[in-house]
Scaffold this motif. Structure first.
Motif, PDB file in Angstrom:
ATOM      1  N   ALA A   1     -11.789  72.227 -32.414  1.00 54.27           N
ATOM      2  CA  ALA A   1     -12.680  72.595 -33.518  1.00 54.27           C
ATOM      3  C   ALA A   1     -13.995  73.088 -32.934  1.00 54.27           C
ATOM      4  N   ASP A   2     -14.433  74.248 -33.398  1.00 50.25           N
ATOM      5  CA  ASP A   2     -15.709  74.817 -32.960  1.00 50.25           C
ATOM      6  C   ASP A   2     -16.636  74.893 -34.159  1.00 50.25           C
ATOM      7  N   HIS A   3     -17.631  74.009 -34.188  1.00 50.32           N
ATOM      8  CA  HIS A   3     -18.596  73.976 -35.284  1.00 50.32           C
ATOM      9  C   HIS A   3     -19.926  74.611 -34.898  1.00 50.32           C
ATOM     10  N   GLY A   4     -19.930  75.347 -33.798  1.00 51.14           N
ATOM     11  CA  GLY A   4     -21.170  75.949 -33.330  1.00 51.14           C
ATOM     12  C   GLY A   4     -21.965  74.961 -32.484  1.00 51.14           C
ATOM     13  N   TRP A   5     -22.483  73.951 -33.136  1.00 49.31           N
ATOM     14  CA  TRP A   5     -23.248  72.918 -32.417  1.00 49.31           C
ATOM     15  C   TRP A   5     -22.338  71.925 -31.697  1.00 49.31           C
ATOM     16  N   LEU A   6     -21.057  71.896 -32.104  1.00 54.75           N
ATOM     17  CA  LEU A   6     -20.083  70.960 -31.554  1.00 54.75           C
ATOM     18  C   LEU A   6     -18.790  71.681 -31.228  1.00 54.75           C
ATOM     19  N   GLN A   7     -18.306  71.478 -29.982  1.00 59.84           N
ATOM     20  CA  GLN A   7     -16.954  71.882 -29.621  1.00 59.84           C
ATOM     21  C   GLN A   7     -16.182  70.600 -29.319  1.00 59.84           C
ATOM     22  N   SER A   8     -15.061  70.397 -30.016  1.00 56.25           N
ATOM     23  CA  SER A   8     -14.344  69.144 -29.908  1.00 56.25           C
ATOM     24  C   SER A   8     -12.853  69.389 -29.712  1.00 56.25           C
ATOM     25  N   TYR A   9     -12.310  68.791 -28.654  1.00 54.11           N
ATOM     26  CA  TYR A   9     -10.872  68.821 -28.407  1.00 54.11           C
ATOM     27  C   TYR A   9     -10.287  67.489 -28.853  1.00 54.11           C
ATOM     28  N   HIS A  10      -9.212  67.563 -29.642  1.00 54.78           N
ATOM     29  CA  HIS A  10      -8.591  66.372 -30.218  1.00 54.78           C
ATOM     30  C   HIS A  10      -7.207  66.159 -29.601  1.00 54.78           C
ATOM     31  N   THR A  11      -7.040  65.044 -28.892  1.00 53.60           N
ATOM     32  CA  THR A  11      -5.721  64.711 -28.356  1.00 53.60           C
ATOM     33  C   THR A  11      -4.783  64.297 -29.480  1.00 53.60           C
ATOM     34  N   PHE A  12      -5.329  63.551 -30.452  1.00 55.11           N
ATOM     35  CA  PHE A  12      -4.536  63.076 -31.588  1.00 55.11           C
ATOM     36  C   PHE A  12      -5.081  63.674 -32.886  1.00 55.11           C
ATOM     37  N   SER A  13      -4.253  63.666 -33.927  1.00 57.56           N
ATOM     38  CA  SER A  13      -4.645  64.228 -35.221  1.00 57.56           C
ATOM     39  C   SER A  13      -5.992  63.664 -35.649  1.00 57.56           C
ATOM     40  N   PHE A  14      -6.882  64.577 -36.044  1.00 63.46           N
ATOM     41  CA  PHE A  14      -8.251  64.181 -36.377  1.00 63.46           C
ATOM     42  C   PHE A  14      -8.886  65.286 -37.205  1.00 63.46           C
ATOM     43  N   ALA A  15      -9.570  64.881 -38.283  1.00 61.05           N
ATOM     44  CA  ALA A  15     -10.276  65.846 -39.145  1.00 61.05           C
ATOM     45  C   ALA A  15      -9.321  66.976 -39.536  1.00 61.05           C
ATOM     46  N   GLY A  16      -9.661  68.222 -39.193  1.00 60.24           N
ATOM     47  CA  GLY A  16      -8.841  69.358 -39.603  1.00 60.24           C
ATOM     48  C   GLY A  16      -7.611  69.601 -38.744  1.00 60.24           C
ATOM     49  N   TYR A  59      -4.043  68.422 -37.481  1.00 59.97           N
ATOM     50  CA  TYR A  59      -2.950  67.511 -37.800  1.00 59.97           C
ATOM     51  C   TYR A  59      -1.698  67.925 -37.049  1.00 59.97           C
ATOM     52  N   ASN A  60      -1.142  66.975 -36.296  1.00 56.87           N
ATOM     53  CA  ASN A  60       0.117  67.181 -35.604  1.00 56.87           C
ATOM     54  C   ASN A  60       0.935  65.909 -35.796  1.00 56.87           C
ATOM     55  N   PRO A  61       2.038  65.975 -36.542  1.00 62.52           N
ATOM     56  CA  PRO A  61       2.809  64.764 -36.844  1.00 62.52           C
ATOM     57  C   PRO A  61       3.342  64.063 -35.605  1.00 62.52           C
ATOM     58  N   GLU A  62       3.417  64.770 -34.479  1.00 63.59           N
ATOM     59  CA  GLU A  62       3.879  64.153 -33.241  1.00 63.59           C
ATOM     60  C   GLU A  62       2.728  63.541 -32.436  1.00 63.59           C
ATOM     61  N   ARG A  63       1.519  63.739 -32.942  1.00 56.17           N
ATOM     62  CA  ARG A  63       0.346  63.209 -32.237  1.00 56.17           C
ATOM     63  C   ARG A  63      -0.569  62.495 -33.237  1.00 56.17           C
ATOM     64  N   ILE A  64      -0.099  61.380 -33.744  1.00 58.76           N
ATOM     65  CA  ILE A  64      -0.918  60.580 -34.656  1.00 58.76           C
ATOM     66  C   ILE A  64      -1.670  59.503 -33.880  1.00 58.76           C
TER      67      ILE A  64
END
Length: 237
Positions: free
Chosen positions: A14-29, A31-36
């Motif tokens: 997710a790139d929010h401009g002020w924040l770049q965030s890599y999600h290993t598991f499903s989070f916020a926007g 969603y990966n059913p294999e990575r809950i």
């Protein structure tokens, strides 16, 4: 032994401009059913926050939250009046318990801060909210594992409300180590922060990870100078 590989380039982003965030598991926007989650490990976010920016006051409850700055510093405030700076080489834990509100901002107005935000399901729900923070000398993880989070009271580690252990390592090329679960039935989640490791038969580069369960030991060999985080967690959430 069961293994799952999570390559760094397969994480949610997710790139929010002020924040770049890599999600290993499903989070916020993302969603990966294999990575809950992986056992009790629910969230592993790899965040970069621009100077002067951050997360405004927001609530949590019944979650163990660990923050590990990789570079720069975080400014923490909460509704109990706590106000702390979390620097590189610090680790902070928050047991949200019955409920807490906190904010986390980049402590610098100009430099970015990079940090890991990790959530675990708690062992006991509805405890009194609690914070702790310690500084860990990186020299004590050179070619060995430095335990920073553990379920027992200790002056050397941070207490977590879960049967989990977090260890940081910084190893030279050519080093090897064997890791066994701290508790029978626990799994291991290893995230490479820099460098290259061989774990079992798998080669892992920076930001690659391996999740291992139903194992007796994990053989790790260092292909290039490497730093990594190893989380020993219950496989029941």
């Amino acid at each position: 032994m069961k293994t799952v590989i999570h390559r760094g380039n397969t994480r949610g982003f997710a790139d929010h401009g002020w924040l770049q965030s890599y999600h290993t598991f499903s989070f916020a926007g993302y969603y990966n059913p294999e990575r809950i989650h992986f056992g009790a490990l629910r969230v592993l976010n790899d965040d970069t926050v621009k100077g002067g920016m951050g997360f405004g006051a927001h609530p949590h409850d019944n979650m163990e939250i660990v923050s590990i700055p990789l570079s720069g510093a975080l400014e923490h405030k909460d509704n109990t009046g706590r106000h702390k700076i979390i620097n590189q080489h610090d680790v902070q834990i928050m047991s949200a318990g019955t409920g807490i509100q906190h904010s986390e901002f980049n402590a610098s107005k100009t430099e970015t801060v990079k940090f890991l935000q990790i959530w675990l399901f708690p062992k006991v729900k509805d405890i009194q909210p609690r914070y702790d923070q310690k500084t860990f000398d990186p020299a004590n993880r050179h070619n060995k594992l430095q335990v920073v989070v553990a379920p027992e009271e200790s002056e050397e580690t941070l207490l977590i409300n879960q049967d989990a252990w977090f260890s940081l390592g910084q190893f030279d090329k050519g080093q090897t180590l064997t890791y066994s679960p701290k508790l029978n039935g626990n799994g291991a989640y290893l995230l490479v922060l820099s460098g290259k490791l061989k774990v079992g038969d798998e080669i892992l580069d920076s930001r690659d990870a391996i999740a291992v369960s139903d194992y007796d030991k994990l053989d790790i060999s260092v292909q290039e100078d490497a730093s990594f985080l190893l989380m020993d967690v219950p496989m029941v959430a």
